[in-house]
Scaffold this motif. Structure first.
Motif, short mmCIF file in Angstrom:
data_model
loop_
_atom_site.label_atom_id
_atom_site.label_comp_id
_atom_site.label_asym_id
_atom_site.label_seq_id
_atom_site.Cartn_x
_atom_site.Cartn_y
_atom_site.Cartn_z
N PRO A 332 -53.39 92.70 47.69
CA PRO A 332 -53.40 91.50 48.53
C PRO A 332 -54.68 90.68 48.43
O PRO A 332 -54.64 89.45 48.57
N VAL A 333 -55.82 91.32 48.18
CA VAL A 333 -57.08 90.58 48.03
C VAL A 333 -57.05 89.73 46.77
O VAL A 333 -57.43 88.56 46.78
N MET A 334 -56.58 90.31 45.67
CA MET A 334 -56.50 89.56 44.43
C MET A 334 -55.47 88.44 44.52
O MET A 334 -55.68 87.35 43.98
N LEU A 335 -54.36 88.70 45.20
CA LEU A 335 -53.34 87.67 45.38
C LEU A 335 -53.90 86.49 46.18
O LEU A 335 -53.70 85.32 45.81
N ALA A 336 -54.63 86.78 47.26
CA ALA A 336 -55.22 85.71 48.06
C ALA A 336 -56.30 84.97 47.28
O ALA A 336 -56.42 83.74 47.38
N THR A 337 -57.07 85.70 46.47
CA THR A 337 -58.11 85.06 45.66
C THR A 337 -57.48 84.12 44.65
O THR A 337 -57.93 82.97 44.49
N TRP A 338 -56.45 84.57 43.97
CA TRP A 338 -55.74 83.71 43.01
C TRP A 338 -55.16 82.49 43.71
O TRP A 338 -55.21 81.38 43.19
N GLY A 339 -54.64 82.68 44.91
CA GLY A 339 -54.10 81.56 45.66
C GLY A 339 -55.15 80.52 45.98
O GLY A 339 -54.95 79.32 45.78
N ARG A 340 -56.31 80.97 46.44
CA ARG A 340 -57.38 80.03 46.78
C ARG A 340 -57.90 79.29 45.56
O ARG A 340 -58.31 78.13 45.66
N LEU A 341 -57.88 79.95 44.42
CA LEU A 341 -58.31 79.29 43.18
C LEU A 341 -57.32 78.22 42.73
O LEU A 341 -57.64 77.42 41.84
N GLN A 342 -56.15 78.18 43.33
CA GLN A 342 -55.16 77.17 42.96
C GLN A 342 -55.36 75.84 43.69
O GLN A 342 -54.67 74.86 43.38
N SER A 343 -56.27 75.77 44.65
CA SER A 343 -56.50 74.51 45.35
C SER A 343 -56.76 73.38 44.35
O SER A 343 -57.52 73.55 43.40
N SER A 344 -56.13 72.26 44.58
CA SER A 344 -56.20 71.15 43.61
C SER A 344 -57.61 70.63 43.42
O SER A 344 -57.91 69.97 42.42
N ASP A 345 -58.51 70.92 44.35
CA ASP A 345 -59.89 70.44 44.24
C ASP A 345 -60.58 70.98 42.99
O ASP A 345 -61.40 70.26 42.38
N HIS A 346 -60.28 72.22 42.60
CA HIS A 346 -61.00 72.83 41.47
C HIS A 346 -60.78 72.07 40.17
O HIS A 346 -61.76 71.69 39.51
N PRO A 347 -59.55 71.80 39.74
CA PRO A 347 -59.40 70.99 38.52
C PRO A 347 -59.82 69.54 38.72
O PRO A 347 -60.28 68.89 37.78
N TYR A 348 -59.70 69.03 39.94
CA TYR A 348 -60.13 67.66 40.21
C TYR A 348 -61.62 67.48 39.92
O TYR A 348 -62.04 66.46 39.35
N TRP A 349 -62.41 68.47 40.30
CA TRP A 349 -63.86 68.38 40.06
C TRP A 349 -64.21 68.45 38.58
O TRP A 349 -65.35 68.15 38.20
N MET A 350 -63.27 68.85 37.74
CA MET A 350 -63.50 68.88 36.29
C MET A 350 -63.16 67.55 35.62
O MET A 350 -63.31 67.42 34.40
N SER A 351 -62.71 66.58 36.39
CA SER A 351 -62.34 65.28 35.82
C SER A 351 -63.55 64.60 35.19
O SER A 351 -64.66 64.65 35.73
N THR A 352 -63.34 63.96 34.05
CA THR A 352 -64.41 63.23 33.36
C THR A 352 -64.17 61.73 33.38
O THR A 352 -64.75 60.99 32.58
N LYS A 353 -63.32 61.26 34.27
CA LYS A 353 -63.08 59.83 34.37
C LYS A 353 -64.33 59.10 34.84
O LYS A 353 -65.14 59.65 35.60
N GLY A 354 -64.46 57.86 34.42
CA GLY A 354 -65.56 57.04 34.86
C GLY A 354 -65.11 56.02 35.88
O GLY A 354 -64.03 56.12 36.47
#
Length: 395
Positions: A332-354
């Motif tokens: 359950p800890v790993m499942l919750a961790t994987w779930g939290r890593l799915q928040s859309s903010d993480h890939p959004y912060w990788m955006s290279t748009k200007g």
């Protein structure tokens, strides 16, 4: 005079700790508690607590004529419980007035619909359970993360029992149809689509304090006139809750504006309705055929805010790749961790748009660069995958 539907998104992600090349510092859930607490405290004091107090007063003083809706992600509720239980209590008191409708979404504010139907449904069920546990409500209307929407999402929401769904109303996708009516998606029987009036919503969320904007200063009288000049049944004002007091500062008059607008619009002849009330009151004007995936993010209003470069695509591919390993592990800890890593903010912060899109991303990001966001995220995923391998060995 059209009626008005007001909805706010309330969300905070779990920001990650940087290992700084020391993998021994990494362990699930990889979160920077100090930073998450600091940001939550700041936003709570500038936005959540004073805005909740203000809207509670507006609901009570109007005897329920002023009404609104909120969508609280599972991750923000987790942080309320961990760092600021007084803020969760404040939201509970606001909802208890009877003038606030809560909407359903994915628990982790994720992009799950894009890559996993099973994970999407799991997170929707989790979110429904969370709302029932903390607020004793069961939503009738669904809003996907970042208003990500297409025909398939509307159809899926209908199969899950929802009566309404929220979508972005940008002209690039609506082909000239007005966002001020309700619509229906192809191959659906009952669910209705509410479109965000992106112009009036962004006037409040982004342009309110911009002295270079032609509409500045935005007074309640001027805004009431703009609403009145918007033909249709319903003006949908959808935005981040944090636009009150955090993004648009108190010293710029944002609280004075919101204190007055509910009463002024009622006096002008508008009725405040919640999304589920709108679904019950207004007919769907016609079919809205949206085959492409839309969102409310960036100028493109598509998925490019999260999938626009190779770093983002690799990160999301790895998230998807880990699903069967997570499920088979059963931790359950790993499942919750994987779930939290799915928040859309993480890939959004990788955006290279200007440009303006890049400026917005930089405002929200806790990282100095998109590359740092990518490295920090992938380090956490690599450690999680290592632990999953160990789990498989001992299974």
């Amino acid at each position: 005079m059209p009626d008005v539907c007001l909805y706010f998104q309330v969300h905070q992600p779990h920001r990650l700790i940087s290992p700084q090349n020391d993998r021994t510092r990494l362990k699930p859930p990889y979160e920077d508690d100090a930073l998450n607490r600091e940001i939550l405290n700041r936003v709570s004091d500038k936005c959540y607590l004073p805005a909740n107090k203000m809207f509670k007063q507006r609901i009570e003083e109007s005897h329920g004529l002023f009404r609104m809706a909120l969508s609280l992600s599972g991750t923000v509720v987790e942080q309320f419980k961990k760092f600021r239980p007084d803020v969760l209590e404040s939201f509970q008191e606001l909802v208890a007035t009877g003038g606030v409708e809560l909407l359903a979404e994915t628990y982790y504010h994720s992009l799950a619909f894009v890559y996993s139907d099973k994970e999407f449904q799991r997170q929707v069920d989790m979110h429904l359970d969370m709302l029932e546990e903390n607020f004793s409500v069961r939503p009738r209307v669904f809003r996907n993360s970042e208003l990500i929407y297409n025909n398939s999402i509307a159809a899926k929401a209908e199969t899950l029992g929802f009566e309404g769904i929220i979508a972005e109303g940008t002209p690039a996708f609506t082909e000239g149809i007005s966002p001020n009516y309700l619509y229906r998606a192809p191959d659906t029987a009952r669910i209705k689509t509410l479109m965000r009036n992106h112009t009036l919503s962004n006037d409040l969320a982004f342009r309110f304090s911009d002295s270079a904007w032609g509409g500045y200063p935005l007074t309640w009288e001027k805004f009431t006139d703009w609403v009145g000049q918007s033909p249709g049944d319903l003006v949908n004002l959808f935005m981040d809750y944090e636009s009150i007091g955090e993004h648009q500062k108190a010293e710029k008059g944002i609280y004075e504006f919101w204190q007055k607008v509910p009463e002024v619009l009622i006096e002008a002849g508008s009725q405040w309705v919640t999304p589920s009330e709108a679904v019950s009151i207004y007919p769907s004007l016609k079919e809205y055929d949206c085959a492409k995936v839309t969102s409310w993010a960036d100028a493109e209003r598509d998925l490019s805010a999260w999938y626009g470069n190779a770093m983002q695509q690799e990160a999301m591919a790895k998230i998807r790749e880990l699903e069967p390993k997570i499920v088979s592990c059963g931790d359950p800890v790993m499942l919750a961790t994987w779930g939290r890593l799915q928040s859309s903010d993480h890939p959004y912060w990788m955006s290279t748009k200007g440009g303006a899109d890049g400026d917005v991303k930089n405002y929200f990001s806790p990282y100095k660069s998109a590359e740092e966001a990518y490295r920090t995220f992938m380090d956490a995923l690599a450690d999680l995958e290592y632990r999953l391998q160990a789990c498989a060995v001992h299974a």
